[in-house]
Design a protein around this motif. Structure first.
Motif, PDB file in Angstrom:
ATOM      1  N   TYR A   1       0.874  -1.174   0.000  1.00  0.00           N
ATOM      2  CA  TYR A   1       0.000   0.000   0.000  1.00  0.00           C
ATOM      3  C   TYR A   1       0.908   1.221   0.000  1.00  0.00           C
ATOM      4  N   ALA A   2       0.780   2.065  -1.032  1.00  0.00           N
ATOM      5  CA  ALA A   2       1.706   3.186  -1.186  1.00  0.00           C
ATOM      6  C   ALA A   2       1.003   4.527  -1.045  1.00  0.00           C
ATOM      7  N   ASN A   3       1.633   5.441  -0.283  1.00  0.00           N
ATOM      8  CA  ASN A   3       1.191   6.823  -0.158  1.00  0.00           C
ATOM      9  C   ASN A   3       2.261   7.688  -0.827  1.00  0.00           C
ATOM     10  N   HIS A   4       1.935   8.210  -2.018  1.00  0.00           N
ATOM     11  CA  HIS A   4       2.867   9.022  -2.791  1.00  0.00           C
ATOM     12  C   HIS A   4       2.265  10.408  -2.971  1.00  0.00           C
TER      13      HIS A   4
ATOM     14  N   PHE B   1      -2.427   7.510  -4.136  1.00  0.00           N
ATOM     15  CA  PHE B   1      -2.347   6.154  -3.595  1.00  0.00           C
ATOM     16  C   PHE B   1      -2.071   5.135  -4.701  1.00  0.00           C
ATOM     17  N   ALA B   2      -1.428   4.041  -4.331  1.00  0.00           N
ATOM     18  CA  ALA B   2      -1.274   2.891  -5.230  1.00  0.00           C
ATOM     19  C   ALA B   2      -1.250   1.623  -4.396  1.00  0.00           C
ATOM     20  N   LEU B   3      -1.671   0.527  -5.008  1.00  0.00           N
ATOM     21  CA  LEU B   3      -1.651  -0.779  -4.353  1.00  0.00           C
ATOM     22  C   LEU B   3      -1.127  -1.817  -5.332  1.00  0.00           C
ATOM     23  N   ALA B   4      -0.166  -2.594  -4.882  1.00  0.00           N
ATOM     24  CA  ALA B   4       0.327  -3.739  -5.640  1.00  0.00           C
ATOM     25  C   ALA B   4      -0.132  -5.003  -4.937  1.00  0.00           C
ATOM     26  N   SER B   5      -0.925  -5.808  -5.629  1.00  0.00           N
ATOM     27  CA  SER B   5      -1.410  -7.050  -5.041  1.00  0.00           C
ATOM     28  C   SER B   5      -1.350  -8.142  -6.105  1.00  0.00           C
ATOM     29  N   MET B   6      -1.807  -9.324  -5.742  1.00  0.00           N
ATOM     30  CA  MET B   6      -1.705 -10.446  -6.669  1.00  0.00           C
ATOM     31  C   MET B   6      -2.875 -11.392  -6.479  1.00  0.00           C
TER      32      MET B   6
ATOM     33  N   ILE C   1       5.734   5.132 -10.727  1.00  0.00           N
ATOM     34  CA  ILE C   1       6.047   6.338  -9.963  1.00  0.00           C
ATOM     35  C   ILE C   1       5.563   6.203  -8.527  1.00  0.00           C
ATOM     36  N   ARG C   2       4.294   5.827  -8.364  1.00  0.00           N
ATOM     37  CA  ARG C   2       3.689   5.852  -7.027  1.00  0.00           C
ATOM     38  C   ARG C   2       4.206   4.754  -6.102  1.00  0.00           C
ATOM     39  N   LEU C   3       4.535   3.593  -6.659  1.00  0.00           N
ATOM     40  CA  LEU C   3       5.000   2.496  -5.810  1.00  0.00           C
ATOM     41  C   LEU C   3       6.447   2.664  -5.379  1.00  0.00           C
ATOM     42  N   GLY C   4       7.175   3.552  -6.028  1.00  0.00           N
ATOM     43  CA  GLY C   4       8.552   3.806  -5.637  1.00  0.00           C
ATOM     44  C   GLY C   4       9.543   2.985  -6.435  1.00  0.00           C
TER      45      GLY C   4
END
Length: 389
Positions: free
Chosen positions: A200-203, A207-212, A244-247
């Motif tokens: 869970y990313a706060n940029h 916001f962004a979320l990487a899931s599977m 960008i958002r996930l870093g």
């Protein structure tokens, strides 16, 4: 047709309840407005708390879940500069399992006929009658023929837009709602995930979320204003924004690929009280909605089903009217705690339009506190893995 419990809605909540009641020897039937293919076509989240896993184990329908589910011992919060890992297994002794809601639904659907659970699909004009009495009924039309089910109880598992909640008089019910000023733009692709645990990313861009869904299928999200249109977001634009958002660390491990599905889902927090009126019980999205932050929607439905099964079993076995009367309070106690967690995580990880420098500074301070506090991480972990039922 006559039955002990009539269930409206053949999503995971309705099917799970039907199977559990059948296992207890309680006669029930499930009706559903859509076709089986439509139900299976709904793409939803799939992070399962232990209550959901345990109910599938109780039914003996967990073979695929155990074989294909990904056991997760933690997840990550990203603040633009670092990943803050929440070690759920270490902090709580518990884990979650990544297994798509579609797969849960498929397992329950496939087992219905062999186990004698009757599910009637393609019903129209579903109407509830006499829910205040001990003899409620449902009327509907199937293939142009009007039909009626008489029951002792009706359970509405028919989602936010279904007829069940609307059968409770406005003078009896109370609604609590928060509509968020953004939606989640999601992309599903057959590519390996960028991390073996959720991020869970706060940029500063949002916001962004990487899931599977599996080792070879990934689900990513970015938040966007509600005015955005999906046709304006090409796959390439979404992948660029995610990078960008996930870093940089996550971006280096992103595998790009063509989307299987793209959509924009609005976010809201919603609770309806009470969750029982007369002989009508509500479960799942018919009674409450949580923002997907924290993955509580399916799991809250499962906990509702747990409480409803216990109450209905006590009634039919022991004529325990108090168990029915207590259902709403027991279910709502867990609902509100999950609403609180989903709301607080949403506030922490998203940039709201009205937020200024102060609000942003508070997010940064909170994330820094979480990164350096075992107590804060424990609180997050025990909520993420699921509070006791």
């Amino acid at each position: 047709m006559r039955t002990q419990v009539a269930i409206i809605g053949a999503g995971p909540a309705g099917l799970l309840l039907g199977h559990l009641l059948k296992a207890e020897g309680i006669d029930c039937v499930v009706i559903e407005r859509q076709t089986p293919d439509y139900v299976l076509g709904r793409i939803r989240a799939g992070v399962l708390e232990q209550i959901t896993v345990q109910l599938m184990e109780r039914l003996g329908l967990d073979a695929r879940l155990k074989a294909e589910g990904l056991v997760e011992g933690g997840f990550n919060l990203a603040d633009g500069e670092r990943l803050i890992r929440i070690d759920v297994a270490e902090l709580t002794g518990k884990t979650v399992v990544v297994y798509g809601q579609t797969e849960i639904t498929r397992d329950l659907m496939d087992a219905a006929a062999p186990r004698g659970l009757e599910v009637i699909y393609g019903t129209e004009d579903v109407t509830l009658h006499a829910v205040e009495s001990d003899s409620p009924a449902i009327t509907f039309r199937k293939d142009g023929v009007d039909q009626r089910i008489d029951a002792r109880f009706i359970v509405g598992c028919d989602g936010f837009h279904g007829p069940s909640r609307k059968a409770i008089p406005a003078s009896v019910g109370r609604e609590y709602e928060r509509v968020y000023p953004f939606g989640w733009l999601g992309i599903l692709a057959d590519v390996p995930p960028c991390n073996h645990e959720l991020i869970y990313a706060n940029h500063e861009r949002g916001f962004a979320l990487a899931s599977m869904r599996s080792h070879t299928r990934s689900r990513y999200y970015v938040d966007v204003p509600l005015t955005e249109k999906i046709e304006d977001w090409s796959d390439e634009r979404i992948w660029d924004e995610l990078a960008i958002r996930l870093g940089p660390d996550a971006a280096a491990n992103i595998t790009r690929g063509p989307s299987i599905e793209k959509s924009i889902a609005p976010l809201r927090s919603y609770v309806f009280e009470p969750m029982r009126h007369g002989s009508l019980l509500l479960a799942g999205d018919s009674a409450h909605i949580v923002p997907p932050t924290g993955a509580k929607g399916l799991n809250l439905a499962a906990s509702d089903v747990h409480y409803a099964t216990a109450a209905l079993t006590a009634f039919f076995r022991h004529n325990d009217h108090d168990a029915i009367a207590d259902y709403s309070a027991k279910a709502l106690a867990r609902v509100w705690k999950s609403e609180r967690f989903s709301w607080s995580l949403t506030k922490l990880m998203h940039r709201f339009p009205d937020d200024g420098p102060f609000e942003r500074a508070m997010q940064v301070a909170e994330l820094d506190y979480i990164a350096n506090s075992a107590a804060a991480q424990t609180s997050i972990a025990e909520n993420y893995v699921g509070l006791p039922v």
